[in-house]
Design a protein around this motif. Structure first.
Motif, PDB file in Angstrom:
ATOM      1  N   VAL A  78       0.849  -1.187   0.000  1.00 17.04           N
ATOM      2  CA  VAL A  78       0.000   0.000   0.000  1.00 17.04           C
ATOM      3  C   VAL A  78       0.884   1.236   0.000  1.00 17.04           C
ATOM      4  O   VAL A  78       1.828   1.345   0.800  1.00 17.04           O
ATOM      5  CB  VAL A  78      -0.943   0.032   1.222  1.00 17.04           C
ATOM      6  N   LEU A  79       0.586   2.162  -0.890  1.00 17.73           N
ATOM      7  CA  LEU A  79       1.226   3.474  -0.918  1.00 17.73           C
ATOM      8  C   LEU A  79       0.262   4.467  -0.284  1.00 17.73           C
ATOM      9  O   LEU A  79      -0.854   4.672  -0.780  1.00 17.73           O
ATOM     10  CB  LEU A  79       1.549   3.885  -2.351  1.00 17.73           C
ATOM     11  N   VAL A  80       0.669   5.084   0.824  1.00 14.73           N
ATOM     12  CA  VAL A  80      -0.184   6.028   1.553  1.00 14.73           C
ATOM     13  C   VAL A  80       0.469   7.402   1.527  1.00 14.73           C
ATOM     14  O   VAL A  80       1.690   7.533   1.689  1.00 14.73           O
ATOM     15  CB  VAL A  80      -0.427   5.551   2.997  1.00 14.73           C
ATOM     16  N   ARG A  81      -0.335   8.413   1.325  1.00 18.07           N
ATOM     17  CA  ARG A  81       0.115   9.805   1.353  1.00 18.07           C
ATOM     18  C   ARG A  81      -0.834  10.598   2.236  1.00 18.07           C
ATOM     19  O   ARG A  81      -2.056  10.527   2.072  1.00 18.07           O
ATOM     20  CB  ARG A  81       0.126  10.426  -0.044  1.00 18.07           C
ATOM     21  N   GLY A  82      -0.261  11.358   3.144  1.00 19.00           N
ATOM     22  CA  GLY A  82      -1.068  12.251   3.951  1.00 19.00           C
ATOM     23  C   GLY A  82      -1.557  13.436   3.134  1.00 19.00           C
ATOM     24  O   GLY A  82      -0.999  13.772   2.081  1.00 19.00           O
ATOM     25  N   GLY A  83      -2.614  14.071   3.614  1.00 17.60           N
ATOM     26  CA  GLY A  83      -3.154  15.222   2.908  1.00 17.60           C
ATOM     27  C   GLY A  83      -2.201  16.415   2.949  1.00 17.60           C
ATOM     28  O   GLY A  83      -1.451  16.611   3.912  1.00 17.60           O
ATOM     29  N   ARG A  84      -2.242  17.219   1.922  1.00 14.47           N
ATOM     30  CA  ARG A  84      -1.393  18.404   1.837  1.00 14.47           C
ATOM     31  C   ARG A  84      -2.014  19.525   2.670  1.00 14.47           C
ATOM     32  O   ARG A  84      -3.234  19.703   2.705  1.00 14.47           O
ATOM     33  CB  ARG A  84      -1.250  18.848   0.386  1.00 14.47           C
ATOM     34  N   GLY A  85      -1.146  20.297   3.333  1.00 11.25           N
ATOM     35  CA  GLY A  85      -1.631  21.422   4.116  1.00 11.25           C
ATOM     36  C   GLY A  85      -2.101  22.564   3.235  1.00 11.25           C
ATOM     37  O   GLY A  85      -1.627  22.745   2.099  1.00 11.25           O
ATOM     38  N   GLY A  86      -3.039  23.346   3.751  1.00 13.38           N
ATOM     39  CA  GLY A  86      -3.552  24.486   2.999  1.00 13.38           C
ATOM     40  C   GLY A  86      -2.561  25.635   2.943  1.00 13.38           C
ATOM     41  O   GLY A  86      -1.694  25.791   3.818  1.00 13.38           O
ATOM     42  N   ASP A  87      -2.664  26.437   1.915  1.00 15.37           N
ATOM     43  CA  ASP A  87      -1.749  27.569   1.729  1.00 15.37           C
ATOM     44  C   ASP A  87      -2.170  28.746   2.607  1.00 15.37           C
ATOM     45  O   ASP A  87      -3.367  28.967   2.861  1.00 15.37           O
ATOM     46  CB  ASP A  87      -1.736  28.016   0.265  1.00 15.37           C
ATOM     47  N   GLY A  88      -1.152  29.489   3.045  1.00 11.06           N
ATOM     48  CA  GLY A  88      -1.437  30.738   3.736  1.00 11.06           C
ATOM     49  C   GLY A  88      -1.818  31.850   2.770  1.00 11.06           C
ATOM     50  O   GLY A  88      -1.566  31.749   1.559  1.00 11.06           O
ATOM     51  N   VAL A  89      -2.443  32.882   3.277  1.00 15.35           N
ATOM     52  CA  VAL A  89      -2.965  33.965   2.447  1.00 15.35           C
ATOM     53  C   VAL A  89      -2.295  35.274   2.839  1.00 15.35           C
ATOM     54  O   VAL A  89      -2.051  35.531   4.037  1.00 15.35           O
ATOM     55  CB  VAL A  89      -4.501  34.067   2.582  1.00 15.35           C
ATOM     56  N   SER A  90      -1.999  36.091   1.846  1.00 17.37           N
ATOM     57  CA  SER A  90      -1.437  37.426   2.083  1.00 17.37           C
ATOM     58  C   SER A  90      -2.486  38.465   1.696  1.00 17.37           C
ATOM     59  O   SER A  90      -2.825  38.600   0.511  1.00 17.37           O
ATOM     60  CB  SER A  90      -0.159  37.623   1.260  1.00 17.37           C
ATOM     61  N   ASP A 104      -4.013  40.715   7.659  1.00 21.55           N
ATOM     62  CA  ASP A 104      -5.009  39.829   8.294  1.00 21.55           C
ATOM     63  C   ASP A 104      -5.155  38.518   7.525  1.00 21.55           C
ATOM     64  O   ASP A 104      -6.211  37.905   7.511  1.00 21.55           O
ATOM     65  CB  ASP A 104      -6.357  40.532   8.419  1.00 21.55           C
ATOM     66  N   GLY A 105      -4.091  38.077   6.823  1.00 25.17           N
ATOM     67  CA  GLY A 105      -4.143  36.799   6.112  1.00 25.17           C
ATOM     68  C   GLY A 105      -4.015  35.619   7.064  1.00 25.17           C
ATOM     69  O   GLY A 105      -3.096  35.561   7.889  1.00 25.17           O
ATOM     70  N   GLY A 106      -4.937  34.681   6.990  1.00 21.16           N
ATOM     71  CA  GLY A 106      -4.947  33.540   7.900  1.00 21.16           C
ATOM     72  C   GLY A 106      -4.063  32.390   7.430  1.00 21.16           C
ATOM     73  O   GLY A 106      -3.633  32.329   6.273  1.00 21.16           O
ATOM     74  N   ASP A 107      -3.812  31.470   8.359  1.00 25.18           N
ATOM     75  CA  ASP A 107      -3.000  30.293   8.057  1.00 25.18           C
ATOM     76  C   ASP A 107      -3.849  29.217   7.383  1.00 25.18           C
ATOM     77  O   ASP A 107      -5.082  29.142   7.556  1.00 25.18           O
ATOM     78  CB  ASP A 107      -2.377  29.719   9.333  1.00 25.18           C
ATOM     79  N   GLY A 108      -3.162  28.348   6.634  1.00 27.85           N
ATOM     80  CA  GLY A 108      -3.850  27.228   6.011  1.00 27.85           C
ATOM     81  C   GLY A 108      -4.106  26.091   6.991  1.00 27.85           C
ATOM     82  O   GLY A 108      -3.448  25.965   8.032  1.00 27.85           O
ATOM     83  N   GLY A 109      -5.084  25.239   6.674  1.00 26.12           N
ATOM     84  CA  GLY A 109      -5.418  24.121   7.552  1.00 26.12           C
ATOM     85  C   GLY A 109      -4.451  22.963   7.388  1.00 26.12           C
ATOM     86  O   GLY A 109      -3.733  22.846   6.395  1.00 26.12           O
ATOM     87  N   GLY A 140      -6.094  29.487   3.899  1.00 30.60           N
ATOM     88  CA  GLY A 140      -6.521  30.513   4.846  1.00 30.60           C
ATOM     89  C   GLY A 140      -7.398  31.558   4.182  1.00 30.60           C
ATOM     90  O   GLY A 140      -7.509  31.624   2.951  1.00 30.60           O
ATOM     91  N   GLY A 141      -7.998  32.411   4.991  1.00 29.23           N
ATOM     92  CA  GLY A 141      -8.898  33.437   4.481  1.00 29.23           C
ATOM     93  C   GLY A 141      -8.601  34.803   5.055  1.00 29.23           C
ATOM     94  O   GLY A 141      -7.663  34.992   5.853  1.00 29.23           O
ATOM     95  N   ARG A 142      -9.402  35.756   4.667  1.00 31.03           N
ATOM     96  CA  ARG A 142      -9.271  37.113   5.183  1.00 31.03           C
ATOM     97  C   ARG A 142      -9.737  37.168   6.633  1.00 31.03           C
ATOM     98  O   ARG A 142     -10.359  36.243   7.144  1.00 31.03           O
ATOM     99  CB  ARG A 142     -10.075  38.082   4.329  1.00 31.03           C
ATOM    100  N   PHE A 146      -8.555  30.900   9.707  1.00 29.02           N
ATOM    101  CA  PHE A 146      -7.745  29.725   9.430  1.00 29.02           C
ATOM    102  C   PHE A 146      -8.480  28.802   8.450  1.00 29.02           C
ATOM    103  O   PHE A 146      -9.716  28.739   8.443  1.00 29.02           O
ATOM    104  CB  PHE A 146      -7.445  28.967  10.727  1.00 29.02           C
ATOM    105  N   GLY A 147      -7.706  28.085   7.654  1.00 30.63           N
ATOM    106  CA  GLY A 147      -8.295  27.141   6.718  1.00 30.63           C
ATOM    107  C   GLY A 147      -8.808  25.881   7.412  1.00 30.63           C
ATOM    108  O   GLY A 147      -8.404  25.547   8.535  1.00 30.63           O
TER     109      GLY A 147
END
Length: 406
Positions: A78-90, A104-109, A140-142, A146-147
């Motif tokens: 089995v090849l397993v890959r974890g989910g990719r983190g969300g991008d931060g926002v500027s 006021d850019g939030g962090d990604g989830g 992330g969002g305005r 946070f994402g």
């Protein structure tokens, strides 16, 4: 009169296999009143019989031993890959009469994990896919939002699954509800709010999300049971399992070998249940990967006690016990020394009954002579099986461990 003439001249449809239908010879006939002109009684009876015939629902066909092997899988890559983190926002805060709102850019989830979970309803690794990808985290969002973090992806595996990475054993999932994190999700990226400092009041920097962990795992299934039936092909192990439990492995009047393990449950008087596994036949040289070889010898490792099944109808049946113990000892040291009972099967055959005194002279009263086909002397085997199970439970409790409950 014109209406009557038009009605009588009208052509009526012909019903196939029944005959021509014409209206009643009345002054003012109604279209609903029809009589057959050339009705065929035989065709009518056949048609009615076909309509009233009761069709039984199709029954599910039993799978043959060859097809059943396709559904039973005891190893998987089995090849397993974890989910990719969300991008931060500027981005910067925007509000009337507030010119310098600041970043006021939030962090990604965070990315979702991939977790192996034991499920008692799953009996094989056939439902496990060759590749799994975790759920990605949201960006992330305005307004410092946070994402969303990615959901956890669960992979259902049977009890007794061994998780390996290369030659290293990572986890032994031998109890219901056990979990193992196969791949971690990636961390979320940082928004520009994170980089706010006294010397940088308007940062525009933001970071992308990190990729999830990627691993190649090898899953091996080792059947979990109290007792394991060990014997050469055509010794009657499947017939014996059918006789003492409700399991229905394939049996026939011609020689063949079982291709995958079967587990049957023996119910005792005190509401205890003893799981007995029918291990596919072992041949001489199985520890060298001959025949089915190592593919099914590992299923015996989980059994705390064994039942050696000997075929009394072959010449010198007592040599089978030495050969079986030798194969188990060569595969894993100490495996043949586990608590066991010797079962001499096919005692209903004349040539087998003639060899029973010689077998008992060499093995003593240790051998239990019975017939799985006729049910002769099955009570003695069940009593011996209960004794082995009680000794195993007492030994596990002395060691402070919870015994296996089926």
């Amino acid at each position: 009169m014109i209406r009557s003439r038009l009605f009588s001249a009208r052509s009526w449809p012909v019903l196939e296999g029944v005959g021509c239908w014409t209206p009643l010879a009345r002054a003012f006939p109604r279209p609903g009143r029809l009589l057959p002109q050339h009705a065929s009684p035989r065709l009518l009876s056949v048609s009615c019989a076909g309509c009233t015939k009761h069709q039984e629902p199709p029954r599910k066909k039993l799978l043959s031993e060859k097809k059943l092997k396709r559904h039973f899988v005891d190893h998987r890559r089995v090849l397993v890959r974890g989910g990719r983190g969300g991008d931060g926002v500027s981005c910067f805060h925007s509000e009337p009469r507030k010119e310098f709102g600041g970043p006021d850019g939030g962090d990604g989830g965070y990315g979702g994990h991939v977790i192996l979970r034991v499920d008692q309803q799953v009996k094989s690794l056939s439902s496990v896919l060759s590749q799994y990808q975790g759920f990605d985290g949201g960006a992330g969002g305005r307004k410092n939002c946070f994402g969303r973090s990615g959901a956890v992806l669960y992979i259902q595996v049977p009890v007794g699954t061994l998780v390996k990475e290369g030659n290293e054993v990572l986890a032994d999932l031998s109890h219901p509800g056990d979990e193992f994190i196969a791949a971690l999700g990636g961390a979320g990226g940082k928004g520009n709010r994170f980089f706010l400092a006294n010397d940088n009041r308007a940062p525009t920097t933001c970071t992308p999300g990190q990729p999830g962990q990627e691993r190649v795992l090898f899953l091996e299934l080792k059947t979990v049971a109290h007792a394991g039936l060990v014997g050469f092909p055509n010794a009657g192990k499947s017939s014996l399992l059918r006789a003492i439990s409700n399991a229905r492995p394939a049996v026939a009047s011609y020689p063949f070998t079982t291709l995958n393990p079967h587990v049957g449950v023996v119910h005792c008087e005190d509401h205890q249940q003893i799981a007995v596994a029918d291990i596919p036949g072992i041949i001489r040289g199985a520890h060298q990967n001959r025949g089915l070889g190592l593919a099914f010898l590992r299923h015996i490792e989980r059994c705390p006690f064994l039942l050696f099944v000997l075929d009394l109808s072959v010449p010198e049946p007592w040599t089978q016990l030495d050969d079986l113990k030798y194969e188990l000892e060569q595969y894993r040291q100490g495996l043949s020394e586990r608590p066991h009972a010797v079962v001499a099967n096919k005692v209903d055959l004349p040539q087998a009954r003639a060899q029973l005194p010689q077998l008992q002279a060499r093995l003593g009263r240790e051998a239990i002579a019975l017939s799985a086909a006729t049910g002769e002397n099955l009570e003695e085997l069940l009593l011996r099986l209960k004794e082995l199970h009680d000794d195993h439970v007492a030994a596990e409790l002395e060691r402070g461990r919870q015994p296996l409950r089926w």
